[in-house]
Design a protein around this motif. Structure first.
Motif, PDB file in Angstrom:
ATOM      1  N   LEU A 107       6.050  20.537 -16.022  1.00 51.32           N
ATOM      2  CA  LEU A 107       5.819  21.835 -15.408  1.00 51.32           C
ATOM      3  C   LEU A 107       4.852  21.661 -14.238  1.00 51.32           C
ATOM      4  O   LEU A 107       4.489  20.555 -13.875  1.00 51.32           O
ATOM      5  CB  LEU A 107       5.267  22.816 -16.448  1.00 51.32           C
ATOM      6  N   TYR A 108       4.409  22.765 -13.679  1.00 49.50           N
ATOM      7  CA  TYR A 108       3.595  22.728 -12.465  1.00 49.50           C
ATOM      8  C   TYR A 108       2.148  22.319 -12.763  1.00 49.50           C
ATOM      9  O   TYR A 108       1.489  22.882 -13.626  1.00 49.50           O
ATOM     10  CB  TYR A 108       3.603  24.114 -11.815  1.00 49.50           C
ATOM     11  N   GLY A 109       1.669  21.281 -12.032  1.00 45.71           N
ATOM     12  CA  GLY A 109       0.245  21.005 -12.006  1.00 45.71           C
ATOM     13  C   GLY A 109      -0.259  19.829 -12.825  1.00 45.71           C
ATOM     14  O   GLY A 109       0.315  19.453 -13.846  1.00 45.71           O
ATOM     15  N   TRP A 110      -1.328  19.209 -12.301  1.00 46.51           N
ATOM     16  CA  TRP A 110      -2.220  18.271 -12.963  1.00 46.51           C
ATOM     17  C   TRP A 110      -1.739  16.832 -13.063  1.00 46.51           C
ATOM     18  O   TRP A 110      -2.528  15.959 -13.435  1.00 46.51           O
ATOM     19  CB  TRP A 110      -2.609  18.760 -14.370  1.00 46.51           C
ATOM     20  N   GLU A 111      -0.502  16.517 -12.725  1.00 50.48           N
ATOM     21  CA  GLU A 111      -0.048  15.131 -12.913  1.00 50.48           C
ATOM     22  C   GLU A 111      -0.808  14.152 -12.036  1.00 50.48           C
ATOM     23  O   GLU A 111      -1.068  13.007 -12.439  1.00 50.48           O
ATOM     24  CB  GLU A 111       1.464  15.009 -12.671  1.00 50.48           C
ATOM     25  N   ASP A 112      -1.202  14.561 -10.835  1.00 47.83           N
ATOM     26  CA  ASP A 112      -1.930  13.654  -9.953  1.00 47.83           C
ATOM     27  C   ASP A 112      -3.396  13.525 -10.359  1.00 47.83           C
ATOM     28  O   ASP A 112      -3.960  12.422 -10.350  1.00 47.83           O
ATOM     29  CB  ASP A 112      -1.804  14.084  -8.485  1.00 47.83           C
ATOM     30  N   ALA A 132     -12.323  19.338  -3.505  1.00 53.01           N
ATOM     31  CA  ALA A 132     -13.265  18.436  -4.173  1.00 53.01           C
ATOM     32  C   ALA A 132     -12.534  17.510  -5.144  1.00 53.01           C
ATOM     33  O   ALA A 132     -13.176  16.827  -5.942  1.00 53.01           O
ATOM     34  CB  ALA A 132     -14.314  19.249  -4.917  1.00 53.01           C
ATOM     35  N   ALA A 133     -11.202  17.471  -5.070  1.00 50.09           N
ATOM     36  CA  ALA A 133     -10.423  16.638  -5.991  1.00 50.09           C
ATOM     37  C   ALA A 133     -10.718  15.167  -5.754  1.00 50.09           C
ATOM     38  O   ALA A 133     -10.952  14.736  -4.627  1.00 50.09           O
ATOM     39  CB  ALA A 133      -8.935  16.913  -5.811  1.00 50.09           C
ATOM     40  N   TYR A 134     -10.679  14.400  -6.820  1.00 56.02           N
ATOM     41  CA  TYR A 134     -10.888  12.954  -6.719  1.00 56.02           C
ATOM     42  C   TYR A 134      -9.618  12.256  -6.254  1.00 56.02           C
ATOM     43  O   TYR A 134      -9.652  11.392  -5.375  1.00 56.02           O
ATOM     44  CB  TYR A 134     -11.336  12.413  -8.079  1.00 56.02           C
ATOM     45  N   PHE A 135      -8.478  12.635  -6.813  1.00 56.75           N
ATOM     46  CA  PHE A 135      -7.215  12.002  -6.448  1.00 56.75           C
ATOM     47  C   PHE A 135      -6.136  13.078  -6.443  1.00 56.75           C
ATOM     48  O   PHE A 135      -5.820  13.655  -7.481  1.00 56.75           O
ATOM     49  CB  PHE A 135      -6.848  10.902  -7.455  1.00 56.75           C
ATOM     50  N   ALA A 136      -5.584  13.361  -5.266  1.00 56.82           N
ATOM     51  CA  ALA A 136      -4.523  14.361  -5.134  1.00 56.82           C
ATOM     52  C   ALA A 136      -3.445  13.800  -4.218  1.00 56.82           C
ATOM     53  O   ALA A 136      -3.745  13.194  -3.193  1.00 56.82           O
ATOM     54  CB  ALA A 136      -5.076  15.669  -4.583  1.00 56.82           C
ATOM     55  N   THR A 137      -2.197  13.997  -4.599  1.00 63.80           N
ATOM     56  CA  THR A 137      -1.102  13.301  -3.918  1.00 63.80           C
ATOM     57  C   THR A 137      -0.628  13.995  -2.645  1.00 63.80           C
ATOM     58  O   THR A 137       0.384  13.603  -2.083  1.00 63.80           O
ATOM     59  CB  THR A 137       0.084  13.138  -4.875  1.00 63.80           C
ATOM     60  N   GLY A 138      -1.340  15.018  -2.187  1.00 64.74           N
ATOM     61  CA  GLY A 138      -0.951  15.636  -0.932  1.00 64.74           C
ATOM     62  C   GLY A 138      -1.185  14.744   0.266  1.00 64.74           C
ATOM     63  O   GLY A 138      -0.516  14.892   1.295  1.00 64.74           O
ATOM     64  N   ASN A 139      -2.129  13.775   0.155  1.00 63.67           N
ATOM     65  CA  ASN A 139      -2.469  12.937   1.308  1.00 63.67           C
ATOM     66  C   ASN A 139      -3.415  11.827   0.857  1.00 63.67           C
ATOM     67  O   ASN A 139      -4.626  11.934   0.986  1.00 63.67           O
ATOM     68  CB  ASN A 139      -3.124  13.800   2.393  1.00 63.67           C
ATOM     69  N   THR A 195       0.851  -1.191   0.000  1.00 61.03           N
ATOM     70  CA  THR A 195       0.000   0.000   0.000  1.00 61.03           C
ATOM     71  C   THR A 195       0.885   1.239   0.000  1.00 61.03           C
ATOM     72  O   THR A 195       1.797   1.353   0.820  1.00 61.03           O
ATOM     73  CB  THR A 195      -0.929   0.026   1.228  1.00 61.03           C
ATOM     74  N   ILE A 196       0.611   2.147  -0.919  1.00 58.76           N
ATOM     75  CA  ILE A 196       1.403   3.364  -1.075  1.00 58.76           C
ATOM     76  C   ILE A 196       0.629   4.543  -0.488  1.00 58.76           C
ATOM     77  O   ILE A 196      -0.568   4.711  -0.765  1.00 58.76           O
ATOM     78  CB  ILE A 196       1.711   3.654  -2.554  1.00 58.76           C
ATOM     79  N   ILE A 197       1.318   5.335   0.312  1.00 57.29           N
ATOM     80  CA  ILE A 197       0.770   6.614   0.763  1.00 57.29           C
ATOM     81  C   ILE A 197       1.609   7.723   0.152  1.00 57.29           C
ATOM     82  O   ILE A 197       2.836   7.729   0.293  1.00 57.29           O
ATOM     83  CB  ILE A 197       0.770   6.732   2.299  1.00 57.29           C
ATOM     84  N   PHE A 198       0.959   8.635  -0.552  1.00 60.28           N
ATOM     85  CA  PHE A 198       1.651   9.796  -1.109  1.00 60.28           C
ATOM     86  C   PHE A 198       1.397  11.003  -0.218  1.00 60.28           C
ATOM     87  O   PHE A 198       0.247  11.322   0.104  1.00 60.28           O
ATOM     88  CB  PHE A 198       1.140  10.121  -2.516  1.00 60.28           C
ATOM     89  N   ILE A 199       2.478  11.672   0.174  1.00 64.89           N
ATOM     90  CA  ILE A 199       2.361  12.996   0.775  1.00 64.89           C
ATOM     91  C   ILE A 199       3.461  13.863   0.176  1.00 64.89           C
ATOM     92  O   ILE A 199       4.394  13.358  -0.452  1.00 64.89           O
ATOM     93  CB  ILE A 199       2.455  12.984   2.325  1.00 64.89           C
ATOM     94  N   ASP A 200       3.361  15.167   0.391  1.00 62.94           N
ATOM     95  CA  ASP A 200       4.404  16.087  -0.044  1.00 62.94           C
ATOM     96  C   ASP A 200       5.377  16.337   1.098  1.00 62.94           C
ATOM     97  O   ASP A 200       5.056  16.114   2.275  1.00 62.94           O
ATOM     98  CB  ASP A 200       3.783  17.396  -0.521  1.00 62.94           C
TER      99      ASP A 200
END
Length: 321
Positions: free
Chosen positions: A184-189, A157-164, A89-94
């Motif tokens: 560049l900055y944004g949208w990959e997650d 309201a994001a569906y999938f964001a790698t901050g947590n 199980t992977i947990i992504f945070i910044d």
């Protein structure tokens, strides 16, 4: 369940120390489903001494495994982290997120509770089609980031964001990991989120898995960098739309007449900008209200973003013709 916490980092040594110390002080319950955890830290070519500091402080961070790469951006860094991870199980945070002591246990509980609400997997080796998304609270309090209360502006309201977020490694590999075209900055997650949604994964909100996202108090000197980020985000938004040409993505990246009209009206056609609003923003900062100043600055920042989206879209159409 074994957690691999994957963290990309680039020149954030000061807050990274708080991030890693919080992860070393996790409280798991006696009956926890979590059998263990690691922290997979991927340095994306930092120049602030991050790598040397981690190596000399290794005894203080027994859960941390350090990997490095030349500066390639967060997508490549997260992909490397997943490839090197040993957890199921992977947990992504910044690396500027400071979590609570119950953070890992909260994600484990959320995954377990969510599993009970879903039908049995189609095959014995297939994990449940879900992931947990924790709460992110923004703060500029460096000394005590976890003292910040939750605010309306922290809602996502994001569906999938790698901050947590916590997700079975199986589904990340099934979806194809992060697209490294997003340099560049944004949208990959969020783009990966579209592919995960196509696989039928369910989002489970996990409010008890709290992370405090630290950033310095807003200052006028940041504005050129913030404008550049919004233009980059516009360009990457068009790449997102190229991959997934749907109305939903157009709404996400603000490439609609509605957004053009909205931010055009609010910014008075761009006349409310970094120059004309500078006195008000500086006054708010001096009154101890940097967050309010930043929210007002978002009026012209969003206008720059919309302009950047349409400029990049015009370039794309010209290149295709």
């Amino acid at each position: 369940m074994f957690f691999s916490v994957v963290i990309p980092t680039y020149n954030r040594k000061s807050i990274l120390e708080k991030c890693l110390r919080a992860l070393e002080h996790q409280h798991l319950t006696a009956d926890s489903e979590v059998t263990g955890y690691e922290v997979v830290l991927v340095d994306d070519g930092s120049t602030d001494g991050t790598v040397d500091w981690i190596r000399t402080s290794a005894a203080e961070f027994p859960h941390v495994r350090l990997f490095g790469q030349n500066h390639q951006g967060p997508s490549a860094a997260r992909n490397l982290g997943v490839q090197q991870a040993i957890g199921d199980t992977i947990i992504f945070i910044d690396s500027d997120l400071v979590v609570t002591e119950q953070f890992l246990q909260a994600h484990a509980d959320g995954l377990e509770q969510g599993q009970r609400s879903l039908p049995a997997p189609a095959t014995p080796n297939e994990p449940p089609r879900l992931f947990t998304y924790g709460r992110v609270i923004n703060t500029c309090n460096f000394e005590q980031p976890t003292s910040e209360p939750y605010k309306v502006t922290d809602f996502s309201a994001a569906y999938f964001a790698t901050g947590n977020v916590a997700i079975a490694r199986y589904w990340l590999e099934k979806a194809g990991l992060f697209d490294t075209q997003f340099q560049l900055y944004g949208w990959e997650d969020l783009e990966l989120g579209v592919r995960l949604k196509q696989l039928g994964l369910k989002l489970i909100k996990c409010h008890d898995a709290v992370g405090y996202h630290w950033h310095p108090p807003f200052a006028l000197a940041e504005i050129p960098q913030l404008i550049d980020k919004e233009i980059q985000r516009g360009r990457m938004g068009v790449l997102f739309y190229q991959k997934h040409p749907t109305w939903e993505v157009r709404m996400m990246i603000q490439m609609t007449w509605l957004h053009r009209v909205l931010w055009g009206l609010l910014s008075l056609g761009g006349s409310l900008n970094e120059r004309t609003l500078a006195p008000l923003l500086q006054w708010l900062i001096e009154q101890g209200k940097p967050q309010l100043a930043l929210e007002i600055a978002r009026i012209f920042l969003n206008w720059y973003n919309v302009q950047g989206v349409y400029a990049a879209y015009a370039e794309m159409q010209q290149a295709a013709s």
